[in-house]
Design a protein around this motif. Structure first.
Motif, short mmCIF file in Angstrom:
data_model
loop_
_atom_site.label_atom_id
_atom_site.label_comp_id
_atom_site.label_asym_id
_atom_site.label_seq_id
_atom_site.Cartn_x
_atom_site.Cartn_y
_atom_site.Cartn_z
N ASP A 56 0.83 -1.20 0.00
CA ASP A 56 0.00 0.00 0.00
C ASP A 56 0.88 1.27 0.00
O ASP A 56 0.58 2.25 -0.67
CB ASP A 56 -0.94 0.01 1.22
N SER A 76 0.81 4.14 -2.71
CA SER A 76 0.59 5.53 -2.33
C SER A 76 1.68 6.44 -2.90
O SER A 76 1.41 7.54 -3.36
CB SER A 76 0.61 5.70 -0.81
N GLY A 87 1.28 6.74 -6.67
CA GLY A 87 0.08 7.52 -6.98
C GLY A 87 0.16 8.96 -6.51
O GLY A 87 -0.82 9.68 -6.60
N LEU A 88 1.33 9.38 -5.97
CA LEU A 88 1.56 10.73 -5.46
C LEU A 88 0.72 11.04 -4.22
O LEU A 88 0.53 12.19 -3.87
CB LEU A 88 1.29 11.81 -6.53
N GLN A 89 0.19 9.98 -3.56
CA GLN A 89 -0.64 10.21 -2.38
C GLN A 89 0.18 10.43 -1.12
O GLN A 89 -0.31 10.96 -0.13
CB GLN A 89 -1.58 9.02 -2.16
N ALA A 90 1.44 9.97 -1.13
CA ALA A 90 2.30 10.13 0.06
C ALA A 90 3.61 10.78 -0.36
O ALA A 90 4.00 10.73 -1.52
CB ALA A 90 2.56 8.77 0.69
#
Ligand SMILES: Cc1ncc(COP(=O)(O)O)c(C=O)c1O
Lengths: 194, 426
Positions: B42, B46, B49-52
């Motif tokens: 995960d 993340s 996906g540039l989420q973190a």
């Protein structure tokens, strides 16, 4: 309260004290900014509640959507509003009917409504506008520095060792470092957020 | 703790760096690794996906390089920065975010010769068209604006002649045209000029020069001023439209006032590939710690050498904006009150031949194609850096056949003047 530039300690105080956050306008679509922020904050231990009448019956990272703030049915510490400036006032009016009131109303990057802020502050609620809690968390923990972003902090102290790859402490001993006056000016001049 | 914001020299030493959490190492370690281990699937997703925020692979980002990026962002007063392999790579990556094939940008005629080549020839095959304007004639920028104009590009202190550009006047043209102003701040460094304070939106550098400062490492950087609204007119789809390479993310909406730096990283550097080596980042970081001290000495020496040359009978003219009578002295007082830099040109009464013999008679100055070294450097631009320009363009860019360019180092000024005196009389 000066809403053009916040003191680091003001933001730090908020992010350190709130435990539950209701996100108004949270999206289950995993490329939306609200999804990014929701996931990031959930991973850092905040009790996240997605609020969006269009998605009731669904879940966001295991948390059921509620249609409105009044449907949450328990006290929340902070309301994070993921709506554009024009839609802030009705949400703030709804917040002011909650009992107990939340401690903080946070308006997302690009969103600002000074009249709504004044109303909330008159009721004793702290307000942050035109900021993202994910970015502010990353900045104060210095995690955002991994992306070459100007964290505007300096420190000669050893930072806490990351936990599961995350820098979780917002209490790094730091001094403000490096103004970005020009960008604050730009933010003020900007018309409507997208 | 005080409310005082740290000054420039403090930022030059500290910004972006902190003791290593694991080892306590005080100096930023060289993370000489291609890749970084994920915590779990995960976390990997993340990050991709540039989420973190975090590290994946050194072509996209590296912890040593990140310290350099944050430090440069702080010194320029920007929101974020992206380091790349060279100054030229910075220019490609910036323009790739702004131009589509068939688009145009306006560039000042007075630029580093390599930039003139890059814009004229290399960019032509990308379908990016350059329109030239004269930095001494602001109206020429206005006249060059068309509906396809996407950016304006200037140098703050222009190579080779060290002329000073009226950044604020050109920033007004850019604002009226609804396009960002890009300033190459290589010869000034943020110690002398901070273009964002004067209305620039993006700053680029060849870190190879004064910032690294020791002539040992190539590097480039892009600083995002955080000042431009990319979504206002939908002119910049890389920033305002859903990106297919990231499943529909809109970069500005997601990253706010540091969106441009992120676009350069995840759409530019990631796909074009000119990553800076972490070792070079370390060398340049070390150089930046002494930038204020070195720039003071560079400027002090340059002024003394320029004054000496101006009084020498073999010298026809000296172009140094720090000299009282110079054409650019007024602009230098406004934009660079701490000093007019250390790169300038002069011309010899004896023309081309005198230039060639001067270069060969110098013993302390090194004859090479660089500027911004601790060592003093000399070159004859017409036969080297600017040789690919036609004669007319050479003269217009300040590199005529009788012109010699100096980059003054931090040696003792008496020794530099002595070397020039003996070479001129030899
Ligand atoms: C003003 C200026 N810009 C850009 C460059 C290109 O930089 P690099 O050689 O690092 O690619 C140079 C190099 O001489 C320069 O002087």
């Amino acid at each position: 309260m000066n809403h053009d530039a916040y003191d680091d300690n003001y933001i730090r105080g908020i992010l350190n004290s709130v435990k539950s956050i209701a996100m108004v306008g949270a999206s289950p679509v995993n490329v939306r900014p609200s999804y990014f922020a929701f996931k990031y904050l959930a991973q850092r231990g905040y009790d996240m509640i997605p609020v969006n009448p269009g998605h009731v019956g669904k879940q966001l990272l295991g948390k059921p959507f509620v249609a409105s703030l009044t449907d949450i049915g328990r006290p929340v510490d902070m309301i994070d509003i993921f709506r554009s400036s024009a839609h802030i006032m009705p949400v703030v009016d709804e917040v002011l009917t909650l009992s107990p009131l939340p401690k903080v109303i946070w308006m997302q990057l690009g969103a600002r409504d000074d009249a709504a802020a004044e109303k909330a502050e008159a009721a004793g609620i702290k307000v942050v506008m035109n900021r993202c809690p994910k970015i502010e968390y990353g900045r104060l923990s210095s995690e955002i520095s991994w992306m070459g972003v100007n964290s505007r902090t300096l420190s000669s102290k050893r930072a806490p060792i990351p936990t599961q790859g995350m820098r979780l402490s917002l209490n790094r001993m730091s001094v403000g470092g490096g103004a970005t006056a020009a960008s604050d000016r730009a933010a003020k001049n900007k018309s409507e957020p997208t | 703790m005080t409310d005082r914001l740290p000054g420039f020299s403090t930022l030059a030493v500290h910004a972006g760096a902190q003791p290593d959490p694991t080892t306590g190492a005080r100096v930023t370690p060289i993370y000489q690794t291609t890749s970084f281990v994920f915590n779990d699937a995960d976390h990997a997703a993340s990050l991709f996906g540039l989420q973190a925020f975090g590290n994946i692979y050194t072509r996209i980002g590296n912890p040593t390089t990140a310290v350099l990026e944050e430090r440069m962002a702080a010194l320029e007063g920007g929101t974020a920065a992206l380091a790349v392999a060279s100054g030229h790579a910075a220019q490609v990556v910036v323009l790739q975010q702004l131009l589509m094939p068939g688009d145009e940008f306006i560039a000042a005629r007075k630029l580093y010769g390599g930039s003139i080549n890059q814009f004229t020839h290399a960019f032509k095959s990308f379908g990016w068209n350059v329109a030239w304007a004269d930095p001494d004639d602001i109206a020429s920028f206005e006249r060059a604006v068309t509906p396809r104009t996407k950016a304006i590009f200037i140098e703050s202190i222009a190579n080779p002649a060290g002329s000073i550009t009226d950044i604020e006047a050109i920033a007004d043209v850019a604002r009226n045209a609804g396009v960002p102003l890009i300033v190459d701040n290589t010869l000034a460094t943020p110690y002398l000029i901070r273009p964002i304070d004067h209305g620039a939106d993006i700053v680029v550098h060849s870190l190879t020069k004064f910032l690294g400062g020791h002539g040992n490492s190539l590097g480039g950087i892009i600083v995002d001023g955080g000042t431009f609204d990319w979504s206002k007119e939908n002119k910049y789809p890389m920033l305002s439209e859903p990106r297919p390479e990231y499943h529909g993310i809109r970069i500005q909406e997601t990253f706010g006032n540091f969106a441009f730096a992120i676009a350069c990283r995840v759409l530019g550097l990631r796909d074009l590939g000119p990553a800076l080596s972490p070792f070079n980042a370390f060398m340049i970081l070390t150089g930046i710690e002494t930038l204020p001290l070195r720039m003071q000495k560079h400027c002090e020496n340059a002024k003394a050498v320029a004054e000496f040359l101006a009084g020498h009978p073999a010298v026809a003219s000296v172009n140094y904006a720090g000299l009282a009578g110079d054409k650019y002295n007024q602009l230098a007082r406004k934009y660079a009150p701490k000093g007019a830099g250390a790169v300038f040109t002069f011309s010899l009464r004896g023309g081309y031949d005198a230039g060639v013999s001067l270069v060969s008679n110098l013993k302390l100055f090194s004859h090479l194609a660089n500027v911004g070294d601790t060592r003093s450097l000399v070159i004859h631009p017409a036969s080297t850096t600017h040789s690919q320009l036609d004669d007319d363009a050479k003269v217009r860019s300040g590199a005529g056949p009788d012109v010699v360019r100096l980059s003054i180092g931090i040696e003792d000024k008496e020794d530099l003047i002595g070397d020039l005196a003996q070479a001129l009389s030899a």
